[in-house]
Enzyme design. Structure first.
Site, PDB file in Angstrom:
ATOM      1  N   GLU A 126       0.858  -1.187   0.000  1.00  0.00           N
ATOM      2  CA  GLU A 126       0.000   0.000   0.000  1.00  0.00           C
ATOM      3  C   GLU A 126       0.891   1.232   0.000  1.00  0.00           C
ATOM      4  OE1 GLU A 126      -2.752   0.313   3.307  1.00  0.00           O
ATOM      5  OE2 GLU A 126      -3.787   1.964   2.315  1.00  0.00           O
ATOM      6  N   CYS A 155      -6.577   0.740   2.952  1.00  0.00           N
ATOM      7  CA  CYS A 155      -7.562   1.831   2.974  1.00  0.00           C
ATOM      8  C   CYS A 155      -7.487   2.709   1.737  1.00  0.00           C
ATOM      9  CB  CYS A 155      -7.331   2.717   4.185  1.00  0.00           C
ATOM     10  SG  CYS A 155      -7.695   1.912   5.728  1.00  0.00           S
ATOM     11  N   ASN A 159     -12.072  -3.637   0.252  1.00  0.00           N
ATOM     12  CA  ASN A 159     -10.898  -3.833   1.120  1.00  0.00           C
ATOM     13  C   ASN A 159     -11.335  -4.374   2.462  1.00  0.00           C
ATOM     14  OD1 ASN A 159      -8.311  -3.636   2.342  1.00  0.00           O
ATOM     15  ND2 ASN A 159      -8.874  -1.643   3.175  1.00  0.00           N
ATOM     16  N   GLU A 160     -11.469  -3.488   3.418  1.00  0.00           N
ATOM     17  CA  GLU A 160     -11.770  -3.922   4.784  1.00  0.00           C
ATOM     18  C   GLU A 160     -13.209  -3.523   5.078  1.00  0.00           C
ATOM     19  OE1 GLU A 160      -9.667  -1.707   7.934  1.00  0.00           O
ATOM     20  OE2 GLU A 160      -8.644  -3.592   8.317  1.00  0.00           O
TER      21      GLU A 160
HETATM   22  O1  AHR Z   1      -2.197  -1.755   6.970  1.00  0.00           O
HETATM   23  C1  AHR Z   1      -2.708  -0.509   7.345  1.00  0.00           C
HETATM   24  C2  AHR Z   1      -4.218  -0.429   7.227  1.00  0.00           C
HETATM   25  O2  AHR Z   1      -4.829  -1.304   8.104  1.00  0.00           O
HETATM   26  C3  AHR Z   1      -4.782  -0.815   5.899  1.00  0.00           C
HETATM   27  O3  AHR Z   1      -4.716   0.221   4.996  1.00  0.00           O
HETATM   28  C4  AHR Z   1      -6.199  -1.152   6.215  1.00  0.00           C
HETATM   29  O4  AHR Z   1      -6.747  -2.101   5.355  1.00  0.00           O
HETATM   30  C5  AHR Z   1      -6.141  -1.589   7.656  1.00  0.00           C
HETATM   31  O5  AHR Z   1      -7.037  -0.901   8.438  1.00  0.00           O
END
Ligand code: AHR
Length: 652
Positions: A28, A229, A368-369
């Site tokens: 990322e 994120c 993603n999350e």
């Molecule tokens: O790894 C850091 C962050 O942790 C990532 O961007 C996200 O997916 C998670 O909350």
């Protein structure tokens, strides 16, 4: 005091089939991991488009700061301004206008910590310029402490139309904190845009050589990108849009980085010191596919499902809208970009960019999350994506999300949903992505986390790390204690490799003094990099995976000891991983019962530390690193003293 004794007898009985490529990478653009990191570009704000981002949840705002990082040289001489009247690129319309009233006046760039040059390496400088009643030349220099280390000059005068210029800079000595200077040779007015200063030793002309080597050394099975994120954005405007990240670099829309506003609050006036963290998209999807190919890793891109980061925003597009259908179309187009023939629209773009052959994309992440709430219909969104994608591409393996934490109501709800759906449709999801950032104790106590997991749907342990502490710029939390906890836990990932198919530590990179999130796997500055003890745990697992586990019997004392055994059919080797989390050495016997090994020697790699608090630093990068040894094998048995605080991998 007598030594602790333990034994491990490999019965030869098969455990389960496992994915040899289970250990992979999570990438990322956080902590200046891409711009200022893996992307070897040395200049900052090279396109005069930088934004200064501020604010907090649902109230972010940007101030345009096109001159960020640039200033007149010598100070107080040239007049710099930003214009957008007749740009080269409509997506990045701002450019620099410079007016000088004497010779050798111009401007400098901040270049993160100043320019770093390696002696004897060529640095390729490119930029666009246009003379405004100016026909002189342009001189570029790298200077420091009054000395010019490298310089180059255009010839033939600057054209009156936008023209790209290329110069080569080289120094005969190493340079740090060098000043990047561009001067007009005569008084006049000229315009500039899209600078780039790229070391010629950048891998594939893109990736910082030392950093990419750290990745390659893990022998990762996959590369997940672009996050994290960043996929979602703090709001939909700064979500990662893959189509903006492909094609000529000058047309890739500069975007503010989601991590520019991390930890904004009342106390800091809703402004972070990283408020100028932008994404130039010099590393875009094409480059991530190239990187995956270079690493021998399967690409796992993650797509936005019409939701901004659920922590940072309430923004979303309605899941019954045309706009939402565009998000699905983006996913379909991405598959075509990666795998389509060169005569398809997106396959053609890939071919034009230089890769006629398909990238053979197998996996795609949907969200993603994400998690389901009364306001957010993630399950429905995923189902819409799944239906459309599998209508056209039934072989694409989809990744769904189990949300930000394990053992929560949202995680339980996600698992319930996905398991029910999988009963009707075995292709519904290939893996579900779980995240856990927990204290080391949790990892030590949960090596059995997957032992009782139903085997119907597989797991992508997509983001995890043992957190002794966290926060901005905290390299000190990446100690052997955290690494050992991860190593112990990973014995459970391997043992349960029939359900855990993919696993990645997160985040990957952190630039010293530019870090929003710690702990991280690899730290670096402008010049050097080091792996944390956690990095070496990932490397040892990544380098030493088999394709099936073997059962074994434990004897003696197993307090604080964790182990796993797998077999590699390709090399015909048993791979034994032993994690001693205790402070005492222990006499250990590893016996190949029921396996008639004629081998006289076994190779072993040992990662150990004198204290749990031991860690690597930029000054002492090799304090905790693996050491290779050869161990005698006596009638199928290896005897060794397991070091305190160690991970030992034996191959025989
Ligand atoms: O790894 C850091 C962050 O942790 C990532 O961007 C996200 O997916 C998670 O909350």
């Amino acid at each position: 005091m007598s030594k602790l004794k333990s034994s491990l007898a490999i019965t030869g009985e098969k455990g389960v089939d496992i994915n040899k490529g289970m250990i992979g990478l999570f990438f990322e653009d956080i902590n200046y991991g891409a711009d200022g990191g893996l992307y070897a570009e040395l200049l900052e704000n090279p396109n005069f488009e930088f934004l200064d981002s501020r604010g907090d949840k649902d109230a972010y705002y940007q101030k345009f700061d096109g001159l960020y990082g640039w200033k007149a040289y010598p100070e107080g001489t040239a007049v710099l301004s930003i214009t957008e009247e007749s740009p080269i690129s409509k997506t990045n319309p701002h450019y620099l206008t410079v007016t000088t009233n004497g010779e050798k006046q111009g401007f400098t760039n901040r270049a993160f910590d100043g320019v770093t040059l390696k002696k004897g390496v060529e640095y390729i400088l490119t930029f666009y310029a246009r003379g405004k009643a100016y026909q002189g030349n342009i001189e570029a220099q790298i200077k420091g402490q009054g000395k010019v280390y490298a310089s180059a000059l255009t010839t033939g005068g600057v054209q009156g139309e936008w023209t790209q210029y290329s110069l080569t800079l080289m120094s005969e000595e190493d340079v740090r904190n060098g000043e990047f200077i561009v001067c007009l040779t005569e008084a006049g007015k000229a315009e500039f845009d899209f600078f780039s200063l790229m070391p010629s030793d950048a891998v594939l002309g893109l990736f910082r050589a030392d950093l990419v080597q750290f990745l390659k050394d893990i022998t990762p099975g996959f590369l997940r990108f672009p996050g994290g994120c960043i996929v979602e954005g703090n709001e939909l405007s700064n979500r990662y849009q893959w189509k903006e990240s492909v094609g000529p670099r000058i047309h890739r829309r500069n975007n503010w980085n989601r991590w520019a506003v991390h930890e904004n609050n009342q106390e800091n006036d809703f402004t972070s010191i990283y408020s100028h963290y932008n994404q130039t998209l010099g590393l875009g999807y094409y480059e991530y596919f190239l990187l995956s190919e270079y690493l021998g890793a399967k690409a796992i891109p993650i797509q936005n499902v019409g939701l901004a980061c659920q922590y940072q925003s309430t923004q979303k597009v309605a899941s019954d809208s045309d706009e939402f259908n565009e998000f699905i179309q983006d996913a379909l187009d991405l598959i075509e970009f990666a795998n389509g023939d060169a005569d398809t629209k997106w396959g053609n773009l890939r071919a034009e960019m230089g890769h006629k052959e398909p990238f053979n994309l197998e996996y795609l992440g949907i969200g993603n999350e994400q998690w389901e709430t009364s306001e957010v219909d993630y399950f429905h969104r995923y189902e819409c994506f799944e239906k459309e994608i599998h209508k056209y591409y039934p072989d694409i393996k989809l990744v769904s999300s189990a949300g930000p934490n394990v053992n929560t109501d949202t995680y339980n709800a996600a698992w319930k949903w996905v398991r029910e759906k999988a009963e009707e449709n075995s292709n519904f999801t290939a893996v579900i992505d779980e995240h856990y950032y927990m204290p080391p104790k949790w990892f030590l106590e949960n090596d059995d986390f997957y032992d009782e997991y139903p085997r119907t749907v597989k797991v992508f342990a997509g983001e995890y790390a043992a957190h002794l502490g966290n926060g901005m710029n905290r390299p000190e939390v990446s100690t052997m204690e955290a690494a050992l906890a991860e190593a112990a836990f990973m014995t459970g990932l391997e043992r349960n490799g029939d359900v855990v198919s993919l696993a990645a530590y997160a985040p990957l990179f952190a630039r010293i003094n530019y870090t929003q999130w710690s702990p991280d796997l690899i730290w670096f500055d402008d010049q050097k990099a080091y792996g944390t003890p956690s990095y070496y745990v990932q490397k040892l697992y990544g380098n030493h995976m088999g394709n099936r586990t073997l059962k074994f019997e434990k004897g003696g004392d197993w307090e604080a000891l964790y182990a796993t055994v797998c077999y590699d059919d390709e090399t015909g080797e048993h791979i034994i991983k032993l994690v001693n989390t205790g402070s005492e050495a222990r006499e250990t016997e590893v016996a190949l019962q029921a396996v008639n090994s004629a081998k006289q020697e076994a190779s072993a790699v040992i990662l150990s530390a004198a204290a749990l608090s031991d860690r690597n630093t930029i000054e002492e990068p090799d304090k905790v690193v693996p050491v290779s040894v050869v161990l005698p094998v006596d009638n199928g048995t290896v005897r060794l003293d397991l070091k305190p605080y160690s991970l030992t991998v034996i191959r025989l």
